[in-house]
Design an enzyme around this catalytic site. Structure first.
Site, PDB file in Angstrom:
ATOM      1  N   LYS A  80       0.843  -1.210   0.000  1.00 16.75           N
ATOM      2  CA  LYS A  80       0.000   0.000   0.000  1.00 16.75           C
ATOM      3  C   LYS A  80       0.870   1.250   0.000  1.00 16.75           C
ATOM      4  O   LYS A  80       1.825   1.346   0.756  1.00 16.75           O
ATOM      5  CB  LYS A  80      -0.896  -0.011   1.240  1.00 16.75           C
ATOM      6  CG  LYS A  80      -1.469   1.340   1.585  1.00 16.75           C
ATOM      7  CD  LYS A  80      -2.953   1.307   1.792  1.00 16.75           C
ATOM      8  CE  LYS A  80      -3.505   2.693   2.106  1.00 16.75           C
ATOM      9  NZ  LYS A  80      -4.038   3.373   0.947  1.00 16.75           N
ATOM     10  N   SER A  90       6.186   5.387   0.165  1.00 17.34           N
ATOM     11  CA  SER A  90       7.424   4.720   0.624  1.00 17.34           C
ATOM     12  C   SER A  90       7.652   4.873   2.115  1.00 17.34           C
ATOM     13  O   SER A  90       8.797   4.842   2.579  1.00 17.34           O
ATOM     14  CB  SER A  90       8.641   5.243  -0.151  1.00 17.34           C
ATOM     15  OG  SER A  90       8.398   5.151  -1.531  1.00 17.34           O
ATOM     16  N   ARG A  91       6.581   5.066   2.861  1.00 21.59           N
ATOM     17  CA  ARG A  91       6.630   5.151   4.332  1.00 21.59           C
ATOM     18  C   ARG A  91       7.392   6.376   4.835  1.00 21.59           C
ATOM     19  O   ARG A  91       7.772   6.434   6.001  1.00 21.59           O
ATOM     20  CB  ARG A  91       7.255   3.892   4.963  1.00 21.59           C
ATOM     21  CG  ARG A  91       6.618   2.587   4.496  1.00 21.59           C
ATOM     22  CD  ARG A  91       5.180   2.474   5.006  1.00 21.59           C
ATOM     23  NE  ARG A  91       4.560   1.209   4.631  1.00 21.59           N
ATOM     24  CZ  ARG A  91       3.847   1.021   3.513  1.00 21.59           C
ATOM     25  NH1 ARG A  91       3.629   2.028   2.667  1.00 21.59           N
ATOM     26  NH2 ARG A  91       3.313  -0.143   3.257  1.00 21.59           N
ATOM     27  N   VAL A  92       7.626   7.358   3.938  1.00 21.66           N
ATOM     28  CA  VAL A  92       8.314   8.572   4.378  1.00 21.66           C
ATOM     29  C   VAL A  92       7.231   9.610   4.701  1.00 21.66           C
ATOM     30  O   VAL A  92       7.011  10.574   3.967  1.00 21.66           O
ATOM     31  CB  VAL A  92       9.319   9.072   3.306  1.00 21.66           C
ATOM     32  CG1 VAL A  92      10.187  10.185   3.892  1.00 21.66           C
ATOM     33  CG2 VAL A  92      10.204   7.922   2.842  1.00 21.66           C
TER      34      VAL A  92
END
Ligand code: FMN
Length: 221
Positions: free
Chosen positions: A13, A197-199
């Protein structure tokens, strides 16, 4: 399938809906919360008014959490309603007044974390909210020794029937003395916006005391 160890593949996701910047944030986190809450409401986020309340009992330090409905926001803090006689959260709060609330608005890819000290609202405030509840919920509040062990469903149904009988000729059911509002007075509020990208974008507001100004910091994901 190996039942001894459950391992999930990494989630693919990506959070792409929005960004969050210091410039876009209100200097007052309560105003910022109002803005995000209104968006959750108008964009039909499922159960947008539900949040997780976490508490910890002292001296053991054991932590517990449960979903509750967020009901009011006033100048001092965030208010939820519950049973303060028998519930687990009541035992926790009476030994340790600190608590946390967590909202997750999945459709908006947003999380809000609130930490603070708690206080009970006045009996008048609890009565005012209690009076807005449907009669059956009022009877339910009187009937349930929340979080106590029950022998059977019949026992619970019997308690509800007994309360219904007790109040059958009472037009305005009073708020039980063991039931009411708990206000979380924040000392920290974090706004989290998912990013690819989870940033993620994360901003936290903190203050040293209830009269102090809020400090806003970007924090790492
Ligand atoms: C969507 C949802 C909303 C809930 N709202 C409340 C609430 O507003 N107040 C409440 O006391 N319990 C509410 N509950 C039940 C609590 O999660 C919990 O079962 C109950 O408060 C007992 O918790 P405790 O034993 O930790 O004190 C709700 C549960 C769900 C799933």
């Amino acid at each position: 399938m190996d039942k001894e160890r459950l391992i999930f593949a990494p989630s693919t996701k990506q959070y792409t809906r929005a960004t969050l910047s210091r410039l876009a944030l209100n200097p007052d986190p309560v105003e910022q919360f109002h803005g995000w809450f209104d968006e959750a409401k108008t964009q039909n986020v499922s159960l947008y008014e539900s949040c997780t309340l976490s508490t910890a009992q002292l001296p053991s330090g054991r932590v517990s959490s449960r979903v509750v409905l967020f009901k009011e926001l006033d100048k001092k803090g965030f208010i939820i309603y519950s049973n303060w006689g028998t519930s687990k959260k009541s035992k926790d709060i009476k030994s340790n007044p600190h608590a946390a609330l967590n909202f997750f608005w999945r459709e908006l890819e947003r999380q809000v974390r609130i930490e603070g000290r708690t206080e009970f609202v006045t009996p008048e405030e609890s009565q005012a909210y209690f009076s807005t509840r449907p009669r059956d919920s009022q009877i339910g509040a009187w009937s349930s020794p929340q979080s106590s062990v029950l022998g059977s469903r019949e026992e619970l149904d019997g308690l509800v029937e007994a309360s219904a009988e007790k109040f059958k000729d009472v037009e305005t059911i009073p708020c039980p003395p063991f039931w009411g509002g708990l206000r979380v007075i924040p000392y920290e509020i974090e706004f989290w916006q998912g990013r690819p990208s989870r940033v993620h974008d994360r901003f936290t507001y903190t203050r040293e005391s209830e009269d102090a100004a809020w400090t806003l910091s970007r924090i790492a994901p």
